[in-house]
Design an enzyme around this catalytic site. Structure first.
Site, PDB file in Angstrom:
ATOM      1  N   THR A 126      28.735  27.083  -5.709  1.00 56.80           N
ATOM      2  CA  THR A 126      29.066  28.081  -4.703  1.00 56.80           C
ATOM      3  C   THR A 126      29.826  29.287  -5.260  1.00 56.80           C
ATOM      4  OG1 THR A 126      29.190  26.321  -3.080  1.00 56.80           O
ATOM      5  CG2 THR A 126      30.220  28.418  -2.476  1.00 56.80           C
ATOM      6  N   ASP A 240      20.582  16.190  -3.676  1.00 53.58           N
ATOM      7  CA  ASP A 240      19.974  15.050  -2.972  1.00 53.58           C
ATOM      8  C   ASP A 240      20.862  13.822  -3.135  1.00 53.58           C
ATOM      9  OD1 ASP A 240      17.806  16.404  -2.081  1.00 53.58           O
ATOM     10  OD2 ASP A 240      16.386  15.629  -3.580  1.00 53.58           O
ATOM     11  N   ARG A 243      24.380  14.116  -1.431  1.00 54.21           N
ATOM     12  CA  ARG A 243      24.386  13.980   0.026  1.00 54.21           C
ATOM     13  C   ARG A 243      24.570  12.527   0.453  1.00 54.21           C
ATOM     14  NH1 ARG A 243      19.860  18.682   0.181  1.00 54.21           N
ATOM     15  NH2 ARG A 243      21.429  20.346   0.064  1.00 54.21           N
ATOM     16  N   ARG A 268      47.941   0.932  24.161  1.00 54.18           N
ATOM     17  CA  ARG A 268      48.494   1.959  25.042  1.00 54.18           C
ATOM     18  C   ARG A 268      48.334   1.559  26.513  1.00 54.18           C
ATOM     19  NH1 ARG A 268      52.202   5.826  25.756  1.00 54.18           N
ATOM     20  NH2 ARG A 268      51.470   7.516  27.069  1.00 54.18           N
ATOM     21  N   GLN A 279      36.890   1.971  32.145  1.00 60.90           N
ATOM     22  CA  GLN A 279      35.496   2.034  31.725  1.00 60.90           C
ATOM     23  C   GLN A 279      35.174   3.278  30.890  1.00 60.90           C
ATOM     24  OE1 GLN A 279      32.407   1.939  34.794  1.00 60.90           O
ATOM     25  NE2 GLN A 279      31.367   0.428  33.532  1.00 60.90           N
ATOM     26  N   GLN A 336      40.818  12.213  21.449  1.00 59.22           N
ATOM     27  CA  GLN A 336      40.816  12.151  22.912  1.00 59.22           C
ATOM     28  C   GLN A 336      41.451  10.837  23.394  1.00 59.22           C
ATOM     29  OE1 GLN A 336      39.833  14.863  24.268  1.00 59.22           O
ATOM     30  NE2 GLN A 336      40.223  14.260  26.381  1.00 59.22           N
ATOM     31  N   GLU A 363      27.934  20.579   0.522  1.00 57.41           N
ATOM     32  CA  GLU A 363      26.692  20.009  -0.025  1.00 57.41           C
ATOM     33  C   GLU A 363      25.521  20.234   0.935  1.00 57.41           C
ATOM     34  OE1 GLU A 363      26.832  16.602  -2.387  1.00 57.41           O
ATOM     35  OE2 GLU A 363      28.882  16.976  -3.053  1.00 57.41           O
TER      36      GLU A 363
HETATM   37  C1  LIG Z   1      36.355  21.603   1.065  1.00 61.67           C
HETATM   38  C2  LIG Z   1      35.156  22.227   0.416  1.00 61.67           C
HETATM   39  C3  LIG Z   1      34.706  21.750  -0.792  1.00 61.67           C
HETATM   40  C4  LIG Z   1      33.604  22.302  -1.423  1.00 61.67           C
HETATM   41  N1  LIG Z   1      33.237  21.826  -2.642  1.00 61.67           N
HETATM   42  C5  LIG Z   1      32.225  22.452  -3.306  1.00 61.67           C
HETATM   43  C6  LIG Z   1      31.893  22.094  -4.637  1.00 61.67           C
HETATM   44  O1  LIG Z   1      32.513  21.176  -5.190  1.00 61.67           O
HETATM   45  N2  LIG Z   1      30.923  22.745  -5.279  1.00 61.67           N
HETATM   46  C7  LIG Z   1      30.255  23.767  -4.686  1.00 61.67           C
HETATM   47  O2  LIG Z   1      29.391  24.324  -5.317  1.00 61.67           O
HETATM   48  N3  LIG Z   1      30.521  24.132  -3.426  1.00 61.67           N
HETATM   49  C8  LIG Z   1      31.493  23.530  -2.726  1.00 61.67           C
HETATM   50  N4  LIG Z   1      31.815  23.904  -1.452  1.00 61.67           N
HETATM   51  C9  LIG Z   1      31.083  24.996  -0.849  1.00 61.67           C
HETATM   52  C10 LIG Z   1      30.085  24.560   0.226  1.00 61.67           C
HETATM   53  O3  LIG Z   1      29.043  23.830  -0.334  1.00 61.67           O
HETATM   54  C11 LIG Z   1      29.626  25.795   0.994  1.00 61.67           C
HETATM   55  O4  LIG Z   1      30.730  26.225   1.747  1.00 61.67           O
HETATM   56  C12 LIG Z   1      28.448  25.500   1.860  1.00 61.67           C
HETATM   57  O5  LIG Z   1      27.311  25.281   1.093  1.00 61.67           O
HETATM   58  C13 LIG Z   1      28.185  26.659   2.851  1.00 61.67           C
HETATM   59  O6  LIG Z   1      28.216  27.873   2.238  1.00 61.67           O
HETATM   60  P1  LIG Z   1      29.075  29.083   2.837  1.00 61.67           P
HETATM   61  O7  LIG Z   1      30.417  28.576   3.035  1.00 61.67           O
HETATM   62  O8  LIG Z   1      28.907  30.235   1.970  1.00 61.67           O
HETATM   63  O9  LIG Z   1      28.434  29.353   4.258  1.00 61.67           O
HETATM   64  P2  LIG Z   1      27.193  30.286   4.580  1.00 61.67           P
HETATM   65  O10 LIG Z   1      26.074  29.932   3.707  1.00 61.67           O
HETATM   66  O11 LIG Z   1      27.644  31.669   4.642  1.00 61.67           O
HETATM   67  O12 LIG Z   1      26.829  29.782   6.030  1.00 61.67           O
HETATM   68  C14 LIG Z   1      27.464  30.226   7.228  1.00 61.67           C
HETATM   69  C15 LIG Z   1      26.697  29.671   8.428  1.00 61.67           C
HETATM   70  O13 LIG Z   1      25.367  30.133   8.412  1.00 61.67           O
HETATM   71  C16 LIG Z   1      24.469  29.078   8.443  1.00 61.67           C
HETATM   72  N5  LIG Z   1      23.276  29.420   7.673  1.00 61.67           N
HETATM   73  C17 LIG Z   1      23.210  29.960   6.418  1.00 61.67           C
HETATM   74  N6  LIG Z   1      21.942  30.087   6.054  1.00 61.67           N
HETATM   75  C18 LIG Z   1      21.178  29.618   7.081  1.00 61.67           C
HETATM   76  C19 LIG Z   1      19.797  29.490   7.305  1.00 61.67           C
HETATM   77  N7  LIG Z   1      18.920  29.812   6.362  1.00 61.67           N
HETATM   78  N8  LIG Z   1      19.373  28.985   8.480  1.00 61.67           N
HETATM   79  C20 LIG Z   1      20.261  28.599   9.430  1.00 61.67           C
HETATM   80  N9  LIG Z   1      21.572  28.711   9.271  1.00 61.67           N
HETATM   81  C21 LIG Z   1      22.023  29.217   8.104  1.00 61.67           C
HETATM   82  C22 LIG Z   1      25.203  27.933   7.791  1.00 61.67           C
HETATM   83  O14 LIG Z   1      24.642  26.696   8.178  1.00 61.67           O
HETATM   84  C23 LIG Z   1      26.562  28.149   8.385  1.00 61.67           C
HETATM   85  O15 LIG Z   1      26.609  27.636   9.691  1.00 61.67           O
HETATM   86  C24 LIG Z   1      32.904  23.347  -0.807  1.00 61.67           C
HETATM   87  C25 LIG Z   1      33.348  23.804   0.439  1.00 61.67           C
HETATM   88  C26 LIG Z   1      34.452  23.277   1.043  1.00 61.67           C
HETATM   89  C27 LIG Z   1      34.910  23.821   2.367  1.00 61.67           C
END
Ligand SMILES: Cc1cc2nc3c(=O)[nH]c(=O)nc-3n(C[C@H](O)[C@H](O)[C@H](O)COP(=O)(O)OP(=O)(O)OC[C@H]3O[C@@H](n4cnc5c(N)ncnc54)[C@H](O)[C@@H]3O)c2cc1C
Ligand SMILES: Cc1cc2nc3c(=O)[nH]c(=O)nc-3n(C[C@H](O)[C@H](O)[C@H](O)COP(=O)(O)OP(=O)(O)OC[C@H]3O[C@@H](n4cnc5c(N)ncnc54)[C@H](O)[C@@H]3O)c2cc1C
Ligand SMILES: Cc1cc2nc3c(=O)[nH]c(=O)nc-3n(C[C@H](O)[C@H](O)[C@H](O)COP(=O)(O)OP(=O)(O)OC[C@H]3O[C@@H](n4cnc5c(N)ncnc54)[C@H](O)[C@@H]3O)c2cc1C
Lengths: 383, 332, 275
Positions: A126, A240, A243, A268, A279, A336, A363
């Site tokens: 990323t 893959d 995940r 509680r 329920q 909740q 991921e």
């Molecule tokens: C705690 C943490 C640990 C992490 N660890 C790692 C790591 O070890 N290595 C690493 O490489 N990365 C890591 N990440 C990064 C993470 O994988 C990314 O944040 C993630 O892939 C999403 O990318 P982005 O944040 O840029 O969101 P964006 O890609 O900007 O997405 C924003 C929104 O748009 C949606 N979106 C984007 N494209 C599409 C599409 N084509 N169709 C529909 N919806 C879409 C996304 O689903 C999301 O809802 C980490 C992130 C966090 C928060």
């Protein structure tokens, strides 16, 4: 297809649970609050093979099957998801590519250190402009003599603050002058390899997630994983596998939140009886239990395919998508059920609630998982 | 003539506490003997044991079998085994009761094995049918369950019995018993487990999580000085002090004394709870407390309802009086 | 190089206790099993002794087929091999019968045993009788509740705390020791160890016939006791109320409860003798 855990899986679970409950449970809240990476506990985990779950014995690993590895991550995350994250990222996306794509020399050099946990691994794809769109990586690796010179900035790197070995995705120019991503093994101490501050995150706070900076960082040629331009292939295959780990982590969080809720609902008292006798609360608990169980079966099914050597990417995405959504739902219901107390840091479910969310993001976001799944389904031939 | 039925109690007297169990067993043996028309017999072996012969007579024994010899000066499981095996074989008692002290729980199993009979452990209840079948109730699963155990086909019936369960009969120094002073049989084995050293132990160090007695205080202690006195009570009882959150926040106690959801989970055998309302966040940490004594000025407080013994009083007052009274009564 | 035998037992997880109300026996097959916690301390003691003096460690259990699990766990911790005594005939054995079978198996499988280690007690029936009775069966000296074991030549010293006395005992091999839960904190199981324990571990299975326990001498080796029923201790608390002036209340409280308090704390509490 086997639905009852075998003796080995029972023992793996019991061992991981015992460790998590004695070593992590007492500190989980504190390391979350103060963003502490618990080095002493990690040191104990090293000796118990938490960092070489699926590495073959001749490289010093535990050679576990995929269900066993998932169970370990699940049990850690049931108590402390941030440490579950450390372990799953190390094993699932940092060590795994070595097993799949490294040459013998690289395996000799790095696998022992990784499997023993002497070195902690990270996987760094990323960037600011490359999130879901992993193809937009901007970090460059320019060939210079027997080395590559890396420049660029990676963000959100799990284990970033403590990793000794990081797999870095960077663009290289191929002989045909096209830019393609490649994967480099970068070691702590390489000149020009710098770490940023730890991120102040909503959840997973005990994991030292940080940025990594590369300023003319020289990486020897032999540290190229696979061939130049293999980045996309390695990335997709690794994710893959990763995940499965994130799904296991989400499942563990859901399980922990559910157990806490069951206990609390019994204790509680309101309206002169335990809230568990209402329920509505029973319905919540029934849903939590049912969905957690479904998530677990889906996850183990993906593991089984992987161990059988069959394609498992679509099933891994399904498991990740479903487990993470169950984790979010279950932890929200857990808060909740706990009422106001669930919204307080004194109760674990508040942490579970914060931790669960990110399993729907990293991921591959849930949106991206759906894309992967749909693509796979729609690409199947019409009979 | 039918054989005289007999219930034996093994005289375990090495310290005050062990001796107490023996007295409690004598009392229970008297009850059981009444049902089946048996005599109660205490077995006392050792050196300079006149004191115990008198005491066991005063506490209900009809007969004393004693062996007094310098070679029996210190406790030796192997000596006692050989002696008891001989006595039992000669006299064929119906029942043998032994205190579930550490000694008793090591000694009784070996004796039962030698006598080829059954043994139940650490009983908390004993009953007898008119036919003489001993119903032995023993705890299992961490005391959560009770099991009823019988030895149907083999004799003697043997049980070790937990200290503090039965009430001893007040002594009566007018009582008499048949005292048989037996010689040391020849050919006593040389013990294969040799005692090299032994000394009275100082209290074992403990943490609040594994303390057997915990004295908890809450806001109802009123002030820091009152609260500090809880440790005096804890000291007398060999226990630890716990606290509720307001008390920790007020600085009367350290955070490591906090009991409850956000603090320690405790499992004492006895819990004293002074001036505590019983909020669920606190009681969540008391899951396994065995015997709860609550002191509160409000008899309706949840903690008072949860307690085995609920004392309606000013917490500080009651504490001071309890400490004073305990100091008068504790002896070693 | 010593031959150490560690006896271990599989017990049901305490969170779930399915038992048959009619027969008063546990439906063990219905409960998830685990290694009895005290047995882990015994294994740890064996492992530490092996590190210091060199030894071969055999773990032995008697139980249903699923008890194989605790042998594997023990091998994962580091034991060299396992022996499973498993036979329907032995189901429901009391401590007399259990120690008989264990004794036979020790004599048959490890005739040159030096040290037998047992846990102090189990978390299910908690009798603490099997260790001492096994020592009788093998006709060897024993010490319960060991907190520390030293070996010199073929003699060992055991430190222990019994009835508030600190004792050091000396015994020659072969001997039996039950290990206190105060010391020898068990190590965690490593995953590599677990993998190995499923990968060609040496586990031998024995039945009653192998042990020469035929129905003919069942009375010699059979159970002496019978569990008539098992029931949940009634949880309803008495909730005794004490009121009145604090001084009187304190005295009344002690009058009623000093005996049970005294038993727990192991100190004498007595009202002044009335004259
Ligand atoms: C705690 C943490 C640990 C992490 N660890 C790692 C790591 O070890 N290595 C690493 O490489 N990365 C890591 N990440 C990064 C993470 O994988 C990314 O944040 C993630 O892939 C999403 O990318 P982005 O944040 O840029 O969101 P964006 O890609 O900007 O997405 C924003 C929104 O748009 C949606 N979106 C984007 N494209 C599409 C599409 N084509 N169709 C529909 N919806 C879409 C996304 O689903 C999301 O809802 C980490 C992130 C966090 C928060
Ligand atoms: C998220 C959260 C987590 C929490 N976690 C914990 C926790 O882990 N542990 C914990 O203990 N608390 C915890 N609390 C606090 C808990 O809710 C209660 O507020 C607390 O336990 C009350 O402590 P108390 O009984 O000492 O005080 P109070 O509730 O004020 O009760 C004082 C009691 O003393 C009695 N009293 C007053 N004067 C006297 C007197 N002179 N003599 C005798 N009795 C007297 C009163 O009748 C009353 O019953 C938590 C709260 C929250 C919101
Ligand atoms: C509720 C209940 C109550 C019972 N009460 C009695 C009773 O009063 N008297 C009686 O004689 N029997 C009794 N039994 C039977 C008893 O549970 C069995 O004999 C059991 O196999 C051993 O006893 P334990 O679990 O108390 O072992 P303990 O004597 O407490 O165990 C101590 C150590 O002995 C070793 N050990 C014990 N069992 C085994 C085994 N099967 N395999 C290998 N090593 C072992 C282990 O090292 C263990 O740590 C009872 C059973 C139940 C279910």
């Amino acid at each position: 297809m086997q639905f009852n855990p075998c003796m080995k899986h029972k023992l793996i679970r019991a061992s991981a649970r015992h460790f998590a409950e004695t070593e992590l449970a007492p500190i989980a809240a504190e390391i979350d609050q103060h963003r502490i990476f618990p080095r002493d506990v990690i040191a104990r985990m090293r000796q118990l093979n938490y960092f070489g779950l699926q590495v073959p014995a001749h490289y010093g690993g535990a050679a576990l099957d995929s269900i066993s590895a998932a169970i370990v991550v699940e049990e850690l995350s049931r108590v402390c998801a941030a440490i579950g994250l450390c372990v799953t990222v190390h094993n699932g996306v940092a060590v795994y590519p070595f097993l799949q794509f490294a040459d013998d020399r690289q395996k000799e050099k790095y696998l022992f250190r990784l499997a023993s946990g002497e070195d902690i691994g990270a996987f760094s794809l990323t960037e600011a402009n490359a999130g879901s769109d992993a193809g937009s990586v901007e970090t460059t690796a320019v060939r210079n003599g027997g080395s590559y010179i890396l420049n660029g900035t990676k963000i959100f790197v799990t284990n970033g603050g403590v990793c000794n070995i990081a797999l870095i995705f960077a663009l290289t120019s191929l002989p045909d002058a096209k830019l393609q991503s490649s994967v480099f093994i970068v070691e702590d101490g390489f000149e020009g390899f710098l770490r940023g501050e730890l991120e102040d995150l909503c959840g997973m706070r005990a994991n030292p997630v940080s940025s990594l900076f590369f300023e003319d960082c020289r990486v020897p040629e032999e540290n190229l994983l696979g061939k130049p331009g293999d980045g996309m292939k390695i990335g997709l295959s690794t994710l893959d596998n990763g995940r499965i780990g994130v799904a296991a982590q989400a499942l563990g969080i859901a399980q922990g939140a559910m157990e806490a809720s069951v206990k609390y609902a019994r204790e509680r008292q309101q309206f002169k009886k335990p809230i568990a006798s209402q329920q509505t609360i029973q319905n919540y608990i029934a849903d939590m239990a049912t969905e957690t169980m479904a998530a677990r079966l889906m996850l183990y099914r993906a593991c089984e395919l992987k161990d059988a050597g069959a394609p498992f990417g679509c099933e891994a995405s399904m498991a990740k998508l479903y487990c993470s959504s169950v984790a979010s739902k279950v932890t929200s219901l857990a808060v909740q059920i706990h009422g106001g107390y669930g919204y307080s840091k004194e109760y674990d479910v508040e942490r579970y609630f914060r931790d669960a969310k990110v399993t729907e993001i990293y991921e591959g976001t849930s949106e991206i998982q759906r894309m992967v799944i749909a693509r796979s389904i729609l690409s199947q031939p019409i009979l | 003539m039918t054989k005289q039925k007999s219930i034996w109690v093994f005289g375990d007297y090495r310290n005050y506490f062990q001796n107490r169990v023996t007295l409690q067993l004598l009392s229970k043996a008297v009850d059981l003997a009444g049902v089946i028309g048996a005599e109660v017999c205490a077995v006392v072996v050792g050196h300079n044991i006149e004191e115990w012969i008198m005491e066991y007579t005063a506490h209900g024994a009809d007969r004393i079998l004693s062996i007094d010899h310098p070679s029996l000066t210190s406790y030796s499981t192997e000596h006692y085994l050989a002696l008891m095996q001989q006595l039992v074989t000669q006299r064929d008692p119906d029942i043998i009761l032994i205190g579930a002290t550490d000694f008793g729980r090591e000694f009784a199993p070996r004796l039962a094995k030698r006598l080829q009979t059954g043994l139940s452990a650490d009983c908390v209840g004993l009953d007898i049918t008119p036919e003489g079948l001993l119903i032995q109730t023993a705890p299992s699963f961490g005391g959560n369950m009770l099991a009823e155990i019988v030895t149907e086909m083999h004799r003697p019936q043997m049980a070790t019995v937990r200290p503090g369960i039965f009430k001893e009969i007040p002594h009566d120094y007018e009582r008499t018993a048949i005292v048989e002073r037996l010689p040391l049989p020849s050919g006593l084995p040389v013990p294969r487990a040799r005692v090299i050293e032994y000394e009275r132990a100082v209290q074992r160090e403990h943490t609040i999580e594994n303390a057997t007695v915990i004295v908890c205080g809450g806001r109802g202690m009123g002030n820091k000085n009152n609260f500090k006195r809880l440790s005096e009570l804890a000291g007398l009882l060999g226990g630890d002090v716990g606290a509720t959150r307001p008390v920790v926040y007020a600085g009367w106690a350290g955070h490591n004394a906090l009991v409850g959801q956000a603090g320690k989970h405790i499992k004492p055998k006895i819990l004293f709870s002074f001036g505590i309302s019983g909020a669920i966040q606190h009681t969540a940490g008391l899951g396994e407390a065995n015997f709860i004594v609550a002191v509160n000025k409000n008899p309706q407080a949840t903690m008072m309802k949860m307690a085995d013994v609920a004392v309606t009083a000013d917490a500080g007052d009651f504490l001071n009086n309890l400490i004073r009274e305990l100091k008068k009564r504790i002896r070693d | 190089m010593f031959n150490i035998v560690v006896c271990i037992k599989q017990v049901p997880m305490v969170t779930e206790l399915p038992w048959d109300e009619k027969t008063g026996t546990l439906k063990r097959e219905a409960a998830a099993g685990m290694m009895n916690p005290a047995c882990k301390h015994a294994i740890e003691a064996a492992l530490q002794l092996r590190e210091l003096y060199g030894a071969s460690i055999t773990v032995m259990t008697m139980g249903p087929p699923s008890a194989e699990e605790v042998l594997r766990e023990a091998i994962a911790m580091g034991a060299n091999r396992g022996v499973l005594i498993c036979d329907r005939l032995l189901a429901g054995s009391d401590t007399y019968a259990t120690s008989f079978a264990l004794g036979r198996a020790v004599k048959k499988e490890i005739p040159d045993h030096d040290l037998i280690l047992c846990g102090a007690y189990t978390s299910d029936s908690e009798t603490a009788q099997v260790g001492p009775q096994l020592a009788e069966e093998l006709n060897i000296p024993a010490a319960a509740y060991a907190e520390h074991i030293d070996i010199s030549g073929r003699t060992m010293r055991v430190r222990r705390l019994v009835d508030n006395f600190r004792e050091t005992l000396e015994m020659d091999f072969p001997a039996l020791v039950t290990v206190s839960m105060e010391r020898y904190k068990p190590r965690y199981v490593s995953f590599a160890g677990l993998s190995r324990s499923f990968d060609g571990a040496d586990i031998r299975e024995l039945n009653a016939q192998d042990l020469g326990m035929m129905s003919a001498d069942l009375d010699a080796c059979g159970s002496r006791t019978r569990v008539r029923r098992v029931f949940i201790r009634k949880t309803a608390k008495e909730n005794v109320r004490i009121t009145g002036a604090a001084a009187v209340a304190a005295a009344e409280f002690l009058d009623r409860y000093q005996r049970s308090i005294s038993a727990v704390i192991g100190r004498a509490i007595e009202a002044k003798k009335q004259i």
